[in-house]
Scaffold this motif. Structure first.
Motif, short mmCIF file in Angstrom:
data_model
loop_
_atom_site.label_atom_id
_atom_site.label_comp_id
_atom_site.label_asym_id
_atom_site.label_seq_id
_atom_site.Cartn_x
_atom_site.Cartn_y
_atom_site.Cartn_z
N ASN A 172 -4.77 -31.72 -36.15
CA ASN A 172 -6.00 -32.38 -36.63
C ASN A 172 -5.71 -33.50 -37.63
O ASN A 172 -6.59 -33.91 -38.36
N PHE A 173 -4.46 -33.98 -37.66
CA PHE A 173 -4.16 -35.08 -38.58
C PHE A 173 -4.89 -36.36 -38.19
O PHE A 173 -4.95 -37.33 -38.97
N VAL A 174 -5.48 -36.34 -37.02
CA VAL A 174 -6.23 -37.51 -36.55
C VAL A 174 -7.70 -37.40 -36.97
O VAL A 174 -8.51 -38.26 -36.66
N ILE A 175 -8.01 -36.33 -37.69
CA ILE A 175 -9.39 -36.10 -38.12
C ILE A 175 -9.41 -36.33 -39.63
O ILE A 175 -9.37 -35.40 -40.42
N ASP A 176 -9.41 -37.57 -40.02
CA ASP A 176 -9.24 -37.85 -41.45
C ASP A 176 -10.14 -39.00 -41.89
O ASP A 176 -9.73 -39.87 -42.66
N GLY A 177 -11.38 -38.99 -41.39
CA GLY A 177 -12.26 -40.12 -41.65
C GLY A 177 -13.36 -39.85 -42.66
O GLY A 177 -13.67 -38.71 -43.00
N LEU A 178 -13.92 -40.94 -43.12
CA LEU A 178 -15.08 -40.89 -44.03
C LEU A 178 -16.38 -40.67 -43.27
O LEU A 178 -17.39 -40.34 -43.87
N VAL A 179 -16.35 -40.93 -41.96
CA VAL A 179 -17.50 -40.55 -41.14
C VAL A 179 -16.99 -39.59 -40.07
O VAL A 179 -15.84 -39.66 -39.64
N PHE A 180 -17.88 -38.67 -39.69
CA PHE A 180 -17.55 -37.74 -38.62
C PHE A 180 -17.47 -38.53 -37.30
O PHE A 180 -17.89 -39.69 -37.25
N PRO A 181 -16.99 -37.92 -36.22
CA PRO A 181 -16.82 -38.68 -34.98
C PRO A 181 -18.11 -39.35 -34.50
O PRO A 181 -18.07 -40.43 -33.91
N ASP A 182 -19.26 -38.72 -34.79
CA ASP A 182 -20.53 -39.34 -34.37
C ASP A 182 -21.05 -40.33 -35.41
O ASP A 182 -22.19 -40.78 -35.31
N ARG A 183 -20.23 -40.64 -36.38
CA ARG A 183 -20.54 -41.63 -37.42
C ARG A 183 -21.54 -41.14 -38.45
O ARG A 183 -22.09 -41.94 -39.20
N THR A 184 -21.77 -39.85 -38.53
CA THR A 184 -22.55 -39.33 -39.65
C THR A 184 -21.66 -39.43 -40.89
O THR A 184 -20.50 -39.01 -40.85
N PRO A 185 -22.19 -39.99 -41.98
CA PRO A 185 -21.36 -40.07 -43.18
C PRO A 185 -20.95 -38.69 -43.68
O PRO A 185 -21.78 -37.78 -43.72
N SER A 186 -19.71 -38.53 -44.04
CA SER A 186 -19.26 -37.27 -44.61
C SER A 186 -19.51 -37.32 -46.11
O SER A 186 -19.76 -38.40 -46.67
N PRO A 187 -19.42 -36.19 -46.80
CA PRO A 187 -19.57 -36.24 -48.26
C PRO A 187 -18.60 -37.22 -48.91
O PRO A 187 -18.91 -37.83 -49.92
N GLY A 188 -17.44 -37.41 -48.30
CA GLY A 188 -16.46 -38.34 -48.85
C GLY A 188 -17.00 -39.76 -48.88
O GLY A 188 -16.76 -40.52 -49.83
N LEU A 189 -17.74 -40.16 -47.86
CA LEU A 189 -18.28 -41.52 -47.85
C LEU A 189 -19.39 -41.65 -48.89
O LEU A 189 -19.53 -42.69 -49.54
N LEU A 190 -20.17 -40.59 -49.05
CA LEU A 190 -21.23 -40.67 -50.05
C LEU A 190 -20.62 -40.79 -51.45
O LEU A 190 -21.12 -41.55 -52.30
N ASP A 191 -19.54 -40.09 -51.67
CA ASP A 191 -18.83 -40.22 -52.95
C ASP A 191 -18.30 -41.64 -53.12
O ASP A 191 -18.37 -42.22 -54.20
#
Ligand code: GAL
Length: 926
Positions: free
Chosen positions: A527-546
């Protein structure tokens, strides 16, 4: 055809700018015929115009064939999925043959076949004649089609091999996805133009003839090589002012959108238009969970809008030039861009960089070709402020060749490359994942010297940026605020680019989103390819809100307890007049007053109307900066920045007193039933419960895993604590249960004493005292209580505390104090690979169906329909199925999150060590 050639292509026309032209063009995207073969040596008869392809499959172009049921995607980060033996590749070489029949419009003659991107080695035939081949997956290729076009029916055939000598240059950390994944056109355009537009209004262009008109600024008939000076408003990412221009040639007219801007380095500071430039950036791969890297313009626009709305001002196009339309959007909506060449050879690191193409003269032409094709294609974009030679390609002679050519062709843009610490070929000093301490040392120009004094002096005079930092994998990243604080403190620091924009999870029927290994790859990086600020469907993750909070271009602070707000303009190139400000007072989460605030365009101290009057209950004042009018990237009212301060409260919070003795019977205490011998709570306000009891475990985050903490926690046995009751003592109004909580096989443990008393309001107070025993040297995951309730007891949780999103000690900057409500399902953060998530911080009270829990003063709250053990065991979200219990975690503290998947763990102040602790909770019936 030999796939082991070092040549980057054959039959190609010279690279030129991506331009909008009025010359006719034919869109060749659409449904093509397709056949996949497992090896390269398939007969070439399919290129014959008479070949019968009726038995072939249909495939949309652009696309990646593995995402359409032909073969499968594969993910590796650093390692090559084939032996490192350049220029050779295995016999197993998925080969996709594509055919497209098209009709030439009446009167059409001549033209170029243009391919915007094909991964990775493509050959092309027109009407049975081979035009040539090309490599460089994310770069355009043009062939002269003219001599081979025929009136009416034409047959285009393209053979794409997944592996070739050129594949060694494309070892980026992403899915291996072959195919013609960008547009195909037949165009009659042949023009090339290089416009130079500086922020002081100087305007000129290079080109083979042509006349430039820019009517808005009164420029008419400008010839190549001539310069005029006009009164232009400069382009910046904050104020993306573009001017429509045309360049007219005898055969065609091209339209350009000119932005006047200058990038420079002075005294080691990166400047745009002569002013310091602070990059608040993200690394963007092109990705869509269904289409892979064949992204649509709508998706590109969505990315840019999301970035702008989250205060991101810069993009590094990791690790290849994006679809050209993306750069048009960056020009139009305003983002600073580091355009990166399609070059990575990271897998050579595993063999000690032996044979690295970056240093191999046989690969020189290919590397230079890639640099040329990027620069020529993208040279007219004001958004592009730096060229990057590539990513993680080691060091070597070919870098000098690429850099030398680029400097000569385009002296207006600094060069970037992170992989060579000596910065021999760059104009900026760039690093990835440097710790806060190192970034600070560099900010002060106190970094470790290079061995070569000349190079050291050169590098010391360069601005610094982190081309990657704050690895957004899973829950996190922590430490964002502290990086930003450094970037804003030291002028040498030009900011950086968070890794990375999006989780590359591929939509999957069973797993929801697939990652490495899910397609049976023998070699993969999970899952090292799962390291984004948005989830795959582009919903912002808490990281992007921060990140939005950390990147705010307006700083709001409260120097005098709620009477005054200090507003500082953090924009680089504009004042605050496009914003309106409001002050809102909330008492216990309910809005009681709202005022507009008059803020001068340059900021300053502003008195807050009526906010100072004290009142009962907890009161908070929130100042918000909103867009006054609609912008192309967000509507009026969009929140750009906010800050909160707690207002004085009168009367002070009433102290909680225990009620007079209320023990009725041996095991019943004010709505609670305890089991006599063990002192275990069995019923609470009529509900059958388990716990609360002391818990130290959390489902490890990716960061816990990569930092090594998870392994240490498991070695200690923190996921399998045992509980022993030592004494159950009743005295009048209270029940005291003394326990020892410890994992097997060690002498470490925690004394936990639970003291239950009845509260005056019919509730129940629980005080927990914790006393560690033994040598607890590592941080622990958490310190809190876990209890479970029947699943149907709680649906919606309402709380007063920080929200609406999750927060951990070094994350959750976006979580503000208020009254929030969410179902148990909504409290879960959908990390693609399940892990600890959903913790709400500084909760004063939470309504949990039949009862309410209050902190004295606060606690951390997590509610789930599965246990921490189930969460830890899950690999994909569908592995988690709601059980018949609600699991509540009522916490005193959590270990920080950090960014150890790449980079530093939590800063020391966010480490949670075992320590004597006391916390009190109050349970009251709803
Ligand atoms: C960097 C690399 C990125 C990505 C990241 C980890 O080293 O440049 O492409 O692999 O690490 O996610």
């Amino acid at each position: 055809m030999e796939l082991v050639t070092f040549a980057p292509g054959s039959g190609l026309l010279a690279p030129r700018a991506a331009l909008r032209s009025d010359a006719p063009s034919l869109d060749l995207n659409g449904t093509w015929r397709f056949r996949l073969s497992p090896a390269a040596g398939v007969p070439e008869d399919f290129a014959d115009p008479g070949y019968d392809d009726s038995g072939w499959a249909e495939l949309p172009v652009p696309s990646h064939w593995p995402l359409h049921g032909h073969g499968a995607p594969a993910y590796t980060n650093v390692v090559y999925p084939f032996p490192v033996d350049p220029p050779y590749v295995p016999d197993e070489n998925p080969t996709g043959d594509h055919r497209r029949v098209f009709d030439l419009p009446e009167g059409w003659s001549g033209g170029r076949l243009r391919f915007e991107g094909a991964d990775s080695f493509a050959r092309v035939w027109l009407n049975g004649h081979e035009l040539g081949f090309w490599t460089g997956s994310r770069l355009p290729a043009e062939f002269d089609a003219g001599p081979w076009l025929r009136p009416g029916r034409n047959v285009l055939a393209v053979r794409v091999h997944q592996w070739s000598a050129a594949g060694y240059l494309e070892d980026q950390d992403m899915w291996w996805l072959p195919g013609i994944f960008r547009d195909v056109t037949l165009t009659r355009s042949a023009a090339d133009v290089f416009v130079h537009a500086a922020h002081d209004g100087r305007l000129s262009f290079d080109g083979p003839g042509g006349r430039l008109d820019l009517p808005e600024l009164g420029v008419a008939g400008l010839e190549p090589g001539a310069e005029v000076r006009v009164a232009a408003e400069p382009w910046t990412a904050e104020t993306p002012r573009l001017y429509d221009a045309t360049v007219t040639f005898p055969e065609e007219t091209v339209r350009l959108r000119v932005g006047f801007r200058t990038v420079s380095v002075e005294d080691g500071v990166l400047l745009a238009n002569g002013r310091p430039l602070l990059l608040k950036g993200v690394n963007r791969h092109e990705f869509d969970p269904v289409r892979g890297r064949a992204v649509t313009v709508e998706t590109m626009r969505e990315d840019v809008l999301l970035m702008k709305r989250h205060n991101v001002n810069a993009v590094r196009t990791s690790h290849y030039p994006p679809h050209p339309a993306f750069l048009d959007l960056c020009d139009e909506l305003g983002l600073w861009v580091v355009d990166e060449c399609d070059l990575e050879t990271h897998g050579f690191e595993r063999v000690g960089w032996r044979g690295n193409p970056t240093d191999d003269p046989r690969y020189e032409a290919a590397l230079l070709d890639r640099m040329r094709r990027m620069v020529e294609r993208d040279k007219n974009h004001p958004s592009v402020i730096m060229w990057s030679l590539g990513n993680e390609a080691g060091v070597g002679r070919n870098l000098a060749v690429m850099a030398g050519w680029a400097r000569e062709r385009d002296p207006s843009r600094p060069l970037h490359y992170e992989g060579d610490r000596s910065c021999a070929h760059t104009d900026v000093y760039s690093r990835m994942y440097a710790t806060h301490a190192e970034v600070e040392a560099i900010g002060r120009r106190e970094e470790e010297p290079l061995d070569d004094p000349e190079l050291d002096a050169r590098r010391r005079a360069m601005p610094f940026l982190q081309c990657e930092y704050a690895h957004a994998m899973g829950n996190g990243p922590g430490g964002l605020a502290e990086y930003q604080e450094l970037f804003e403190r030291y002028p040498r620091l030009a900011g950086g680019f968070v890794w990375e924009w999006i989780d590359h999870g591929i939509a999957h029927p069973a797993h929801e989103y697939a990652y490495g290994g899910d397609f049976g790859e023998p070699l993969h990086d999970g899952n090292f390819v799962i390291d984004g600020l948005v989830f795959p469907d582009r919903t912002p993750s808490p990281g992007l809100l921060d990140l939005k909070k950390v990147f705010e271009p307006v700083r709001i602070t409260f120097p005098e307890a709620g009477d005054v707000a200090r507003i500082v303009n953090g924009h680089g190139f504009r004042d605050l007049s496009h914003l309106r400000f409001t002050a809102t007072v909330e008492a216990h989460g309910e809005t009681v007053a709202e005022h507009p605030l008059e803020v001068p365009p340059d900021g300053g101290e502003v008195r807050l109307p009526g906010a100072g009057a004290a009142g009962a209950g907890e009161r908070w004042l929130t100042v918000r900066a909103l867009l006054a009018d609609g912008h192309p990237w967000a509507p009026a009212g969009h929140e750009v920045a906010w800050s909160q301060t707690r207002l004085p409260t009168t009367p002070p919070h009433p102290p909680l007193r225990s009620a007079p003795p209320a023990l009725s019977g041996a095991s019943l205490l004010s709505g609670a039933e305890f089991e006599g011998r063990s002192g275990r709570l069995t019923r609470l306000f009529g509900l059958e419960v388990e716990g609360p009891r002391l818990d130290l475990w959390r489902a490890p985050t990716d960061n816990d895993r990569y930092s090594g903490l998870e392994a240490r926690w498991r070695a200690l046995g923190l996921h399998r604590l045992t509980h022993r009751t030592d004494a159950v003592e009743r005295d009048g109004a209270s029940l005291t249960v003394r326990t020892r909580v410890a994992p097997a096989a060690t002498d470490l443990g925690m004394r936990a004493t639970y003291r239950w008393t009845a509260a005056e309001d019919g509730g129940l107070l629980l005080r927990v005292d914790v006393e560690p025993e033994g040598d607890w040297s590592d941080p622990i995951p958490r310190l809190g209580l876990t209890m479970t309730l029947p699943g149907d007891a709680v649906d919606r949780v309402t709380w007063f505390g920080r929200g609406p999103g999750e927060a951990y000690p070094d994350t959750g900057l976006a979580a503000r104090v208020g009254r929030w409500s969410a179902t148990v399902e909504e409290l879960q953060t959908p990390y693609v690979r399940p892990q600890e998530n959903g913790h709400r911080a500084e909760v004063r009270w939470a309504g949990l169906g039949p009862f309410r829990v209050s902190g004295e003063p606060v606690f951390g709250l997590t509610a789930r329909r599965w246990s921490a053990a189930e969460l830890a065991a899950a690999r994909h979200r569908p592995d988690l199925t709601p059980g018949d219990r609600v699991h509540l975690h009522l916490d005193l503290a959590h270990q920080g999150i950090g960014t150890a998947t790449c980079g530093p763990g939590p800063l020391p102040r966010y480490d949670l060590y075992a320590r004597p602790a006391t916390f009190t909770l109050r349970f009251t019936p709803s």
